[in-house]
Design a protein around this motif. Structure first.
Motif, PDB file in Angstrom:
ATOM      1  N   ASP A 136       0.827  -1.212   0.000  1.00 13.72           N
ATOM      2  CA  ASP A 136       0.000   0.000   0.000  1.00 13.72           C
ATOM      3  C   ASP A 136       0.859   1.259   0.000  1.00 13.72           C
ATOM      4  N   ARG A 137       1.916   1.234  -0.771  1.00 17.01           N
ATOM      5  CA  ARG A 137       2.797   2.401  -0.896  1.00 17.01           C
ATOM      6  C   ARG A 137       2.396   3.201  -2.130  1.00 17.01           C
ATOM      7  N   GLY A 138       2.409   4.534  -2.022  1.00 15.18           N
ATOM      8  CA  GLY A 138       1.927   5.380  -3.101  1.00 15.18           C
ATOM      9  C   GLY A 138       2.980   5.835  -4.080  1.00 15.18           C
ATOM     10  N   ASP A 139       4.264   5.705  -3.732  1.00 17.71           N
ATOM     11  CA  ASP A 139       5.333   6.177  -4.616  1.00 17.71           C
ATOM     12  C   ASP A 139       6.298   5.040  -4.913  1.00 17.71           C
ATOM     13  N   VAL A 140       6.685   4.925  -6.169  1.00 20.11           N
ATOM     14  CA  VAL A 140       7.641   3.897  -6.580  1.00 20.11           C
ATOM     15  C   VAL A 140       9.052   4.465  -6.420  1.00 20.11           C
ATOM     16  N   PRO A 141       9.970   3.747  -5.779  1.00 19.51           N
ATOM     17  CA  PRO A 141      11.332   4.264  -5.597  1.00 19.51           C
ATOM     18  C   PRO A 141      12.039   4.510  -6.923  1.00 19.51           C
ATOM     19  N   GLY A 142      13.037   5.378  -6.888  1.00 17.50           N
ATOM     20  CA  GLY A 142      13.887   5.573  -8.046  1.00 17.50           C
ATOM     21  C   GLY A 142      14.898   4.448  -8.163  1.00 17.50           C
ATOM     22  N   LEU A 143      15.227   4.074  -9.399  1.00 13.24           N
ATOM     23  CA  LEU A 143      16.262   3.074  -9.655  1.00 13.24           C
ATOM     24  C   LEU A 143      17.292   3.716 -10.574  1.00 13.24           C
ATOM     25  N   LEU A 144      18.452   4.043 -10.021  1.00  9.09           N
ATOM     26  CA  LEU A 144      19.468   4.790 -10.750  1.00  9.09           C
ATOM     27  C   LEU A 144      20.380   3.846 -11.534  1.00  9.09           C
ATOM     28  N   PRO A 145      20.967   4.311 -12.634  1.00 13.65           N
ATOM     29  CA  PRO A 145      21.918   3.479 -13.377  1.00 13.65           C
ATOM     30  C   PRO A 145      23.111   3.118 -12.513  1.00 13.65           C
ATOM     31  N   PRO A 146      23.694   1.941 -12.703  1.00 14.97           N
ATOM     32  CA  PRO A 146      24.808   1.504 -11.860  1.00 14.97           C
ATOM     33  C   PRO A 146      26.038   2.383 -12.026  1.00 14.97           C
ATOM     34  N   LEU A 147      26.797   2.507 -10.927  1.00 15.17           N
ATOM     35  CA  LEU A 147      28.046   3.258 -10.905  1.00 15.17           C
ATOM     36  C   LEU A 147      29.110   2.433 -10.203  1.00 15.17           C
TER      37      LEU A 147
END
Length: 232
Positions: A136-147
């Motif tokens: 029941d979470r309203g925001d999807v986390p960001g997934l950043l390109p690998p570094l």
């Protein structure tokens, strides 16, 4: 009540394609049913279905649902050990409330994420989306390109902690207090083989504080989940 990803307008919502098929054919919702919808960016509403067509659902927004968020915005910078453990971390830590994920490669990394990245983002976003629906979470986390680890710590960055197996005294709580109990934080978790001495030295040069997660050596994915649960 289950929630569904929707295109949210001022007073209406629209659901299409696979999400609409799941809503009508799997969950068997019909016109008049009340559901929850969210846009993945922080908006959640109680809603009512007004029209069902093939691969398309439309409805009215009834009332907003307050966004539930942790007091700490946490970026998890972690070195995946395999595709399965990467996906497990994305799933569990999304449920816990991690704000964004920064995959990193380290000197002892065995899973070359840089070679696996292309073509996988959609699958990994879907894993986070499914976790948001489940919890029941309203925001999807960001997934950043690998570094690489060196590039990650060298960025103008958030206050940061590094889980280090050779640290015995300074805990997560100590680290937060040392950093002034920040509202935003980066947490670094290394690979199965741990950090090299050179990496710990580089981290210290950029103000990243080493901390212990307890008396036992944890698997990398366990460390991610345990530390995030403790911080959040």
């Amino acid at each position: 009540m289950p929630q569904y990803l929707a295109d949210i307008k001022e007073k209406e919502f629209f659901i299409q394609d696979e999400e609409a098929r799941h809503l009508t054919r799997v969950a068997r919702h019909q016109e008049g049913d009340e559901i929850r919808v969210f846009d993945g960016k922080g908006k959640q509403f109680a809603a009512r279905i007004t029209r069902v067509q093939k691969d398309f659902v439309r409805g009215d927004l009834l009332e907003p649902i307050p966004l539930k968020k942790s007091a700490l915005s946490l970026q998890l910078c972690f070195a995946p050990t395999s595709r399965n453990t990467l996906e497990d971390v994305l799933d569990k830590c999304t449920q816990l409330g991690v704000s964004s994920f920064q995959p990193i490669s380290t000197r002892r990394s065995e899973y070359d994420l840089l070679k696996k990245w292309d073509g996988k983002q959609d699958r990994w976003t879907q894993i986070m989306l499914s976790a948001c629906k489940q919890c029941d979470r309203g925001d999807v986390p960001g997934l950043l390109p690998p570094l690489s680890f060196e590039k990650a710590v060298a960025r103008p960055n958030l206050p940061s902690l590094l889980a280090y197996e050779s640290e015995e005294t300074h805990t997560l709580r100590w680290g937060l207090e040392k950093l002034g109990t920040p509202a935003e934080l980066s947490l670094y978790i290394g690979p199965a083989g741990g950090w090299t001495d050179e990496e710990v030295t580089v981290a210290a040069q950029y103000g990243v504080l080493p901390v212990t997660l307890g008396p036992h050596i944890l698997r990398a994915e366990t460390a991610c989940i345990a530390a995030c649960a403790k911080l959040l």
